[in-house]
Design a protein around this motif. Structure first.
Motif: not given
Lengths: 251, 765
Positions: B584-589
């Motif tokens: 979710s870090q990668i996605e939301s970033f």
């Protein structure tokens, strides 16, 4: 003076009649007497031979059945043999006076003495604990108090005679006034909360004795119920003593 | 925009009254706002591991264990046993407790001289009293594997009372009751509270405590920062008012929609203080600026508002988009809710900033003569100095920033992840101390469960269960494996057949008869005997993922005729949570980065402009990652939000700065003049906002919940770096690239800068 005397006598007889009326409307108001009568009625047959169908009902309404045969002599000798389900067939219990209890496991072909002093352990998956199954006179263990009497029923409140005698803090027993058979017992746990209710249906007369052919115990916390249905009931049939032995268990 | 401005000014009284009314109504609903610290309830129902975990909870009387530990030099003392008995009885009566297991009510299967005894380890009606009885009890208890290290520590100095809590009750209430009962017993023994329910109870209390102390503190800090920056009452009161109202509206909406505050969403008020104040700061700053320029004509409010309104709306819209990235890319529902309500809160503060604030400002008659006349304030001097140096050293600035970004990026591989609830608590908190004690005396308190489906009375299945338990124990981290198979072995032993699973099913069924209906069995097997659970406790450690994998590999190799084995429990769920934090870090970033780029490029009408506008944000995020990597701040449920929040807030600076610079560029004679003007006006607002926000977030260091502390530090770091980046790196890049989107400086005969601004940006009119 004479007039006064007559008046006095009249008044007196009125009081006597009135009191008699009262006594007739309330035949018994002594709770100890009532509880003794309850014990007498329940334990009246000399011996009992019957089959029991146990229906275990879980909170979702799923039912499971078990059958067993029961022999009882007086109030303190008892043999229970399981007839079904298949994997429990042949398992038998013998209980004798002085807390002597034997268990026969057919798959092992072994009898073991079993001590189960624990009152609050449920018996064979039912909602009855070993204490509930005890063959004991209520009056030996409980002090009764008449809570009320109404509609031909007595409501007794039973408190344990001594601390540690029971796992319950009190029982509230509804007794039929006509035959002294208890038809409902509310069980209160140690924190004083209503936890289990036993109800008896099918109170009928067989061979001159009042017996109960269907009873139910409901655990209010787990919402689990056990129904007990008694059939093929034979009373005072003269069950021989050798049926209440270890050897009989294995047969 | 002008029409809207006219509308606001025309209906300024109704707007103010309506706002007061809405605030009162929504404020009234806040009283019903619930707090839910239960991270478990936030796990997604779509994850099979979570489904199975919840299923176990429903079928086996709940899977949350509240553990009360009593510790003394020797627990086999008359008084201690009596205390345990007393507590056990009381716990049983608490609503929501399905089972209690303690020394005084645990099932005991005992071999006697002429038979067997099935009962309780201690007869509650005949508690051991003499020294001899107690010594015998101690010896017996410690000799049995069923109790040693499970119910009583091996040294006999600690014992647990385990309360299994129903799934469908208010567990916080039940747990609180258990604690109150224990406290009122005034025990001589040392008492610890452990297990998830007590951890969540503590967490809940910490959230409340934090909210109570932090909000006033943040308000005070920010008020101070605003007062210093604006040197006026309106500069303090109006931004605070905007934050206050938007917070009340957001919390009121949460309450009406029955969305509880969680460990993450209790950040919303702090976020709104930080982000929500920005719009108001820019409007007031522009108002002050125009007031200085045009004097007290009464028209200044209108003009300030028309010009700055669009910028404020664009910036807030971008932040709102930034927060929505959480709604789509998150594993935990509490983070989705956080994204949703933060976005809503920012929307509210935007609405208030463009309606209520100008409406109030229009009533204010400013009497004071600007202080600039007696000399420029420090902040303006600083800005002048900055402008000069950016122009002189543009290349150096760019190089320094690039180097810093590379260094930050080097920290990324060093970043650790933490999904563990324990990590929420400070090292010396009672919960952490309990966990440490449990680890040393009982071997962890985190449940791992394996569900077995098949004919549970079949000796083949039972033997497979025993083998799996042995395997678990051999792994080192898992202790006290337990299943119905152990009870069958015990029973077989007392029947004189040795401690093993009997060789045929009839024997198992016979033994089972005696166990039927026992509490212990109901917690381990279903009624139909077609499903059972094996449970063990796991020591929380870095090795947990390996354990999960090892168990998974082991159960995959089991012959399917021997039953179907499925793993669940905390280690597995934590692993999913851990994986989700990363993804979710990668996605939301990525989501936020793309969205922001599109918005920037659109606003500046330039692809290169969009890229340049992103630069200070990427710079700030790299700084945050660098700090995380080198200062060992892990990614957790809160810090995972940092980069997206930083982007949202940082973009605000980029938009305000580049748009303003562009307009000054057109109206100024030289680049230096344009830069100076931008820095003195918008630059000043940015620095004020940066300091305010950073200070607000730094207050989170005082939080009792560790992830929130880390979150505060990181957001402060990103705010400072994006603020500085916006007033140095950004203009340096613009100047160096001589970006086409800036157009040409004055000289093409354009009118005043405001007209130009409108020409470029307000084509809608």
């Amino acid at each position: 003076m004479k007039i006064t005397n007559t008046r006095f006598l009249l008044a007196l007889s009125a009081i006597v009649i009135f009191t008699q009326c009262l006594t007739q409307a309330q035949p018994l108001n002594n709770p100890v007497l009532i509880l003794n009568k309850v014990d007498d009625v329940i334990n009246a047959p000399k011996d009992q031979d019957y089959k029991v169908k146990l229906v275990l009902i879980d909170s979702k309404g799923n039912e499971k059945e078990r059958e067993m045969s029961m022999l009882q002599n007086g109030s303190d000798k008892r043999v229970v043999k399981f007839l079904s389900p298949a994997d429990q067939k042949g398992i038998a219990f013998l209980s004798l006076p002085n807390d002597m209890m034997y268990l026969y496991l057919p798959a092992f072909k072994k009898t073991r003495r079993i001590a189960s002093h624990v009152k609050n352990t449920n018996f064979a998956g039912t909602d009855f604990t070993y204490e509930d199954m005890e063959a004991i006179r209520y009056a030996d263990k409980w002090v009764p108090d008449l809570a009320r009497s109404e509609n031909n029923k007595y409501v007794l409140q039973l408190s344990p005679k001594a601390a540690g005698l029971s796992d319950y803090s009190k029982l509230v027993m509804t007794v039929r006034a006509d035959n002294f058979y208890p038809e409902r017992i509310e069980h209160y746990n140690k924190s004083g909360k209503l936890c289990k209710i036993m109800t008896r249906d099918g109170i009928e007369q067989i061979s001159g004795y009042w017996v109960c052919t269907e009873s139910q115990m409901e655990d209010l916390k787990t919402k689990h119920k056990t129904r007990m249905i008694m059939t093929d009931m034979k009373l005072d049939s003269g069950i021989p003593d050798d049926k209440f032995t270890e050897r009989f268990l294995t047969r | 925009m002008k029409k809207f401005t006219d509308f606001v000014f025309k209906f300024r009284m109704p707007i103010i009254i309506a706002t007061i009314l809405i605030t009162l109504i929504l404020g009234y609903f806040i009283k019903d706002l619930k707090i839910n610290a239960d991270v478990i309830s936030s796990l997604p129902k779509s994850d099979p591991a979570v489904q199975l975990f919840n299923y176990i909870g429903e079928e086996y009387g709940g899977n949350q264990m509240a553990i009360i530990v009593l510790e003394s030099d020797d627990i086999f003392k008359k008084e201690t046993i009596a205390n345990i008995n007393n507590l056990t009885a009381k716990f049983k009566g608490v609503e929501g407790v399905s089972y209690v297991t303690s020394l005084t009510n645990v099932l005991d299967i005992k071999k006697t001289d002429d038979g067997l005894e099935i009962g309780r380890l201690i007869d509650e009606y005949k508690l051991p009293e003499t020294a001899e009885e107690l010594e015998h009890l101690k010896k017996y208890t410690l000799s049995k594997e069923m109790y040693r290290g499970r119910l009583v520590s091996k040294d006999g100095q600690a014992t647990v009372l385990v309360c299994r809590l129903n799934d469908d009750v208010d567990r916080v209430k039940t747990t609180r009751q258990l604690r109150e009962i224990t406290q009122s017993a005034e025990l001589q023994e040392k008492v610890y509270y452990g297990g998830l329910p007590f951890q969540l109870l503590d967490l809940q209390d910490l959230i409340v405590q934090d909210l109570k102390t932090l909000i006033p503190l943040v308000v005070l800090l920010i008020a101070g920062a605003l007062a210093l920056s604006f040197l006026s009452i309106r500069g303090v009161v109006l931004p605070m008012l905007s934050v206050l109202i938007s917070t009340i509206w957001t919390m009121g909406c949460m309450s009406i929609l029955k969305i509880p505050l969680t460990v993450v969403s209790d950040l919303i008020p702090v976020i709104l203080v930080a982000v929500g104040s920005a719009s108001a700061i820019h409007i007031i700053s522009k108002y002050d600026e125009d007031h200085t320029r045009y004097g007290n004509t009464g028209a200044e409010t209108k003009s300030a508002f028309s010009e700055v309104g669009l910028r404020v709306i664009l910036a807030a819209a971008t932040i709102i988009f930034g927060f929505t990235s959480f709604i789509f890319g998150s594993y935990l529902t509490m983070i989705r809710e956080f994204g949703l309500f933060s976005a809503l809160g920012v929307l509210f503060s935007l609405i208030i900033s463009v309606s209520v604030i100008p409406a109030i400002l229009s009533f204010i008659k400013i009497r004071d003569v600007r202080r600039e006349k007696t000399g420029k304030p420090a902040i303006v001097k600083l800005m002048d100095w900055l402008g000069l140096n950016v122009l002189k050293h543009e290349k150096a600035i760019i190089i320094v920033c690039l180097v810093l970004m590379v260094v930050g990026a080097l920290g990324i591989p060093q970043i650790k992840r933490k999904a563990d609830l324990m990590d929420f608590f400070k090292p010396n908190s009672p919960i952490r101390l309990t966990e440490k004690m449990m680890k040393s005396k009982f071997g962890g308190s985190m449940p791992i469960q394996i569900v077995v489906q098949g004919d549970i009375q079949d000796p083949v299945v039972l033997n497979e269960m025993i083998k799996l338990e042995d395997y678990l124990e051999s792994q080192g981290d898992a202790t006290n494996p337990q299943s119905v198979a152990d009870l069958i072995e015990e029973m077989s032993d007392v029947m004189g057949e040795g401690k093993k699973i009997p060789d045929n099913k009839d024997k198992v069924a016979n033994l089972w008869f005696l166990l039927d209906g026992q509490d212990e069995v109901r917690q381990l097997v279903n009624d139909d005997k077609t499903e059972a659970i094996i449970q063990a406790t796991v020591t929380n450690s870095e090795r947990m993922p390996e354990l999960v994998k090892a168990v998974e590999t082991y159960i995959n190799k089991i012959d399917s005729n021997h039953g179907k084995f499925v793993q669940t429990g905390f280690p597995l769920i934590y692993q999913h949570l851990d994986e989700s934090i990363m993804s979710s870090q990668i996605e939301s970033f990525a989501y936020a980065l793309i969205l922001i780029f599109i918005l920037l490029a659109f606003q500046l009408r330039s692809f290169v402009g969009g890229l340049i506008g992103l630069a200070p944000i990427v710079f700030a995020v790299m700084m945050a990652f660098g700090v995380m990597g080198f200062a060992h701040i892990p990614l957790d449920v809160a810090t995972v939000l940092v980069s997206s929040i930083a982007m949202g807030i940082g973009i605000d600076y980029s938009i305000h700065f580049s748009v303003r610079f562009k307009s000054f560029y057109h109206s100024s004679a030289t680049t230096l003049e344009a830069l100076d003007k931008t820095l003195e006006t918008t630059g000043r607002a940015i620095i004020i906002n940066m300091m305010t926000v950073a200070l607000g977030f730094l207050a989170l260091i005082l939080c009792s919940i560790v992830p929130l502390q880390r979150f505060g530090i990181l957001v402060a770091v990103t705010m400072i770096s994006s603020g500085i980046g916006a007033v140095t790196f950004l203009p340096a890049l613009i100047l160096l690239t001589k970006a086409g989107f800036m157009g040409k400086p004055k000289g093409n005969g354009s009118a005043n800068e405001k007209e130009k601004f409108k020409f470029v940006f307000l084509k809608e009119e």
